[in-house]
Design a protein around this motif. Structure first.
Motif, PDB file in Angstrom:
ATOM      1  N   SER A  79       0.829  -1.210   0.000  1.00  0.00           N
ATOM      2  CA  SER A  79       0.000   0.000   0.000  1.00  0.00           C
ATOM      3  C   SER A  79       0.860   1.255   0.000  1.00  0.00           C
ATOM      4  CB  SER A  79      -0.919  -0.002   1.227  1.00  0.00           C
ATOM      5  OG  SER A  79      -1.832  -1.074   1.186  1.00  0.00           O
ATOM      6  N   VAL A  80       1.874   1.267   0.843  1.00  0.00           N
ATOM      7  CA  VAL A  80       2.789   2.410   0.914  1.00  0.00           C
ATOM      8  C   VAL A  80       3.539   2.563  -0.402  1.00  0.00           C
ATOM      9  CG1 VAL A  80       4.888   3.274   2.036  1.00  0.00           C
ATOM     10  CG2 VAL A  80       3.023   2.329   3.419  1.00  0.00           C
ATOM     11  N   ALA A  81       3.971   1.440  -0.972  1.00  0.00           N
ATOM     12  CA  ALA A  81       4.734   1.469  -2.221  1.00  0.00           C
ATOM     13  C   ALA A  81       3.918   2.038  -3.369  1.00  0.00           C
ATOM     14  CB  ALA A  81       5.215   0.064  -2.556  1.00  0.00           C
ATOM     15  N   THR A  82       2.634   1.736  -3.410  1.00  0.00           N
ATOM     16  CA  THR A  82       1.770   2.254  -4.476  1.00  0.00           C
ATOM     17  C   THR A  82       1.736   3.777  -4.452  1.00  0.00           C
ATOM     18  OG1 THR A  82       0.392   0.269  -4.470  1.00  0.00           O
ATOM     19  CG2 THR A  82      -0.580   2.263  -5.377  1.00  0.00           C
ATOM     20  N   VAL A  83       1.614   4.341  -3.269  1.00  0.00           N
ATOM     21  CA  VAL A  83       1.610   5.807  -3.140  1.00  0.00           C
ATOM     22  C   VAL A  83       2.987   6.375  -3.465  1.00  0.00           C
ATOM     23  CG1 VAL A  83       1.277   7.737  -1.554  1.00  0.00           C
ATOM     24  CG2 VAL A  83      -0.270   5.777  -1.477  1.00  0.00           C
ATOM     25  N   ALA A  84       4.042   5.733  -2.970  1.00  0.00           N
ATOM     26  CA  ALA A  84       5.402   6.208  -3.252  1.00  0.00           C
ATOM     27  C   ALA A  84       5.664   6.224  -4.761  1.00  0.00           C
ATOM     28  CB  ALA A  84       6.421   5.326  -2.544  1.00  0.00           C
ATOM     29  N   ALA A  85       5.249   5.175  -5.448  1.00  0.00           N
ATOM     30  CA  ALA A  85       5.468   5.094  -6.893  1.00  0.00           C
ATOM     31  C   ALA A  85       4.712   6.200  -7.628  1.00  0.00           C
ATOM     32  CB  ALA A  85       5.034   3.720  -7.411  1.00  0.00           C
ATOM     33  N   THR A 105       8.028  -0.760  -4.286  1.00  0.00           N
ATOM     34  CA  THR A 105       7.807   0.457  -5.069  1.00  0.00           C
ATOM     35  C   THR A 105       8.178   0.231  -6.528  1.00  0.00           C
ATOM     36  OG1 THR A 105       8.204   1.841  -3.122  1.00  0.00           O
ATOM     37  CG2 THR A 105       8.432   2.901  -5.272  1.00  0.00           C
ATOM     38  N   VAL A 106       9.264  -0.481  -6.766  1.00  0.00           N
ATOM     39  CA  VAL A 106       9.648  -0.825  -8.140  1.00  0.00           C
ATOM     40  C   VAL A 106       8.541  -1.637  -8.800  1.00  0.00           C
ATOM     41  CG1 VAL A 106      11.267  -2.131  -9.565  1.00  0.00           C
ATOM     42  CG2 VAL A 106      12.122  -0.719  -7.687  1.00  0.00           C
ATOM     43  N   ALA A 107       7.975  -2.579  -8.071  1.00  0.00           N
ATOM     44  CA  ALA A 107       6.900  -3.416  -8.623  1.00  0.00           C
ATOM     45  C   ALA A 107       5.672  -2.586  -8.973  1.00  0.00           C
ATOM     46  CB  ALA A 107       6.532  -4.507  -7.625  1.00  0.00           C
ATOM     47  N   ALA A 108       5.474  -1.467  -8.256  1.00  0.00           N
ATOM     48  CA  ALA A 108       4.309  -0.616  -8.498  1.00  0.00           C
ATOM     49  C   ALA A 108       4.535   0.399  -9.617  1.00  0.00           C
ATOM     50  CB  ALA A 108       3.934   0.119  -7.210  1.00  0.00           C
ATOM     51  N   LEU A 109       5.774   0.537 -10.087  1.00  0.00           N
ATOM     52  CA  LEU A 109       6.081   1.514 -11.138  1.00  0.00           C
ATOM     53  C   LEU A 109       5.673   0.988 -12.517  1.00  0.00           C
ATOM     54  CD1 LEU A 109       9.675   2.819 -10.273  1.00  0.00           C
ATOM     55  CD2 LEU A 109       7.571   4.173 -10.311  1.00  0.00           C
ATOM     56  N   THR A 200      12.239  14.720   0.330  1.00  0.00           N
ATOM     57  CA  THR A 200      12.398  13.377   0.869  1.00  0.00           C
ATOM     58  C   THR A 200      11.073  12.920   1.462  1.00  0.00           C
ATOM     59  OG1 THR A 200      14.756  13.592   1.385  1.00  0.00           O
ATOM     60  CG2 THR A 200      13.523  11.952   2.633  1.00  0.00           C
ATOM     61  N   TYR A 201      10.577  11.796   0.957  1.00  0.00           N
ATOM     62  CA  TYR A 201       9.381  11.179   1.529  1.00  0.00           C
ATOM     63  C   TYR A 201       9.777   9.855   2.175  1.00  0.00           C
ATOM     64  CZ  TYR A 201       6.012  14.430  -0.515  1.00  0.00           C
ATOM     65  OH  TYR A 201       5.280  15.549  -0.815  1.00  0.00           O
ATOM     66  N   VAL A 202       9.269   9.637   3.367  1.00  0.00           N
ATOM     67  CA  VAL A 202       9.547   8.406   4.104  1.00  0.00           C
ATOM     68  C   VAL A 202       8.489   7.367   3.767  1.00  0.00           C
ATOM     69  CG1 VAL A 202       9.857   7.378   6.390  1.00  0.00           C
ATOM     70  CG2 VAL A 202      10.533   9.761   5.980  1.00  0.00           C
ATOM     71  N   MET A 203       8.923   6.153   3.454  1.00  0.00           N
ATOM     72  CA  MET A 203       8.014   5.039   3.214  1.00  0.00           C
ATOM     73  C   MET A 203       7.931   4.217   4.500  1.00  0.00           C
ATOM     74  SD  MET A 203       9.406   3.909  -0.580  1.00  0.00           S
ATOM     75  CE  MET A 203      11.070   3.568   0.054  1.00  0.00           C
TER      76      MET A 203
END
Length: 266
Positions: A79-85, A105-109, A200-203
């Motif tokens: 869930s966090v990775a989707t937003v980060a991407a 995050t890579v997987a969500a890109l 800088t955003y923290v995941m």
């Protein structure tokens, strides 16, 4: 009070309050401060608490080895990775930290996203092989616990890059301790990477909120925001808001259009 009962009480207070002040708890229980401090030292040695001046904070469960971390809160990390991407736009130069959330995050890109990604993580770099993005790998000594390059050579190499955005992974986000991780060299590398980017955003998956590790990375006022799916009504999240932290919701509460607007200034 028997030692086992004190131990459970300490763990319960850490979970409830997010901290223990040894002097206050000793007075409340009518026992010596030395006894409480000794109990906290034992919990710290077992990885169940992090001792700080005057007491202790909850220990992060995210300091286990890399293989074990892949099994910790995978849905939360996704869930966090989707937003980060969603923060990564075409043409951007982005520094992507190591760790399991960065890998998610890579997987969500989108694979056809045209951007430049810089990383010191061998696993993140390998996961980008099928992506259109240009990839720059920062080298140095391999810190096997997190599968990232660390140490003096890596820090020196990192000083030669810059980016629009750094997606930072930590093991603890705590209103008092700030952003923390479990290794001093890794903390120094993260600080260097953050210094090379405009934002800088923290995941931070849910288990990292309200927890702490031994080594400070950055203060909460040194990052643009914290992406997390933690319960916004939890004590830890309320304390982070009171500390002035920009919290970016992930999971069911996420609004990706609003997140993208943060980058565009909308």
């Amino acid at each position: 009070m028997l030692a086992a009962a004190r131990r459970q009480l300490l763990l319960d207070r850490l979970a409830r309050d997010g901290r223990i002040v040894a002097k206050d708890l000793a007075a409340e229980l009518g026992m010596s401060e030395d006894t409480i401090r000794r109990d906290l030292r034992e919990l710290d040695a077992e990885g169940l608490a992090v001792r700080v001046y005057g007491g202790a904070l909850p220990a992060s469960p995210a300091v286990v080895d890399y293989a074990a971390r892949t099994r910790v809160a995978p849905d939360s990390k996704s869930s966090v990775a989707t937003v980060a991407a969603s923060l990564i736009e075409p043409g951007m130069t982005v520094i992507l930290d190591g760790g399991t959330t960065a890998l998610a995050t890579v997987a969500a890109l989108p694979r056809d996203l045209d951007c430049t990604l810089i990383t010191h993580s061998v696993t993140v770099a390998a996961a980008l092989l099928e992506h259109r993005a240009s990839v720059l790998i920062i080298g140095g000594g391999l810190f096997k616990h997190s599968a990232v390059a660390c140490g003096a050579a890596a820090v020196e190499a990192a000083m030669g890059v810059s980016g629009d955005l750094f997606l930072l992974g930590v093991t603890g986000v705590h209103a008092e301790a700030g952003l923390t991780t479990g290794d001093a060299d890794e903390a120094a590398m993260k600080r260097t990477l953050a210094s090379r980017c405009a934002d800088t955003y923290v995941m931070a998956s849910e288990e990292k909120i309200g927890a702490a590790s031994r080594f400070a990375v950055l203060g909460l006022d040194q990052v643009t925001g914290v992406i997390t799916d933690a319960d916004p009504d939890s004590r830890a999240m309320r304390e982070l808001r009171q500390a002035g932290v920009e919290l970016v919701p992930a999971g069911p509460r996420a609004d990706l259009r609003a997140v993208e607007g943060r980058r565009s200034g909308a």
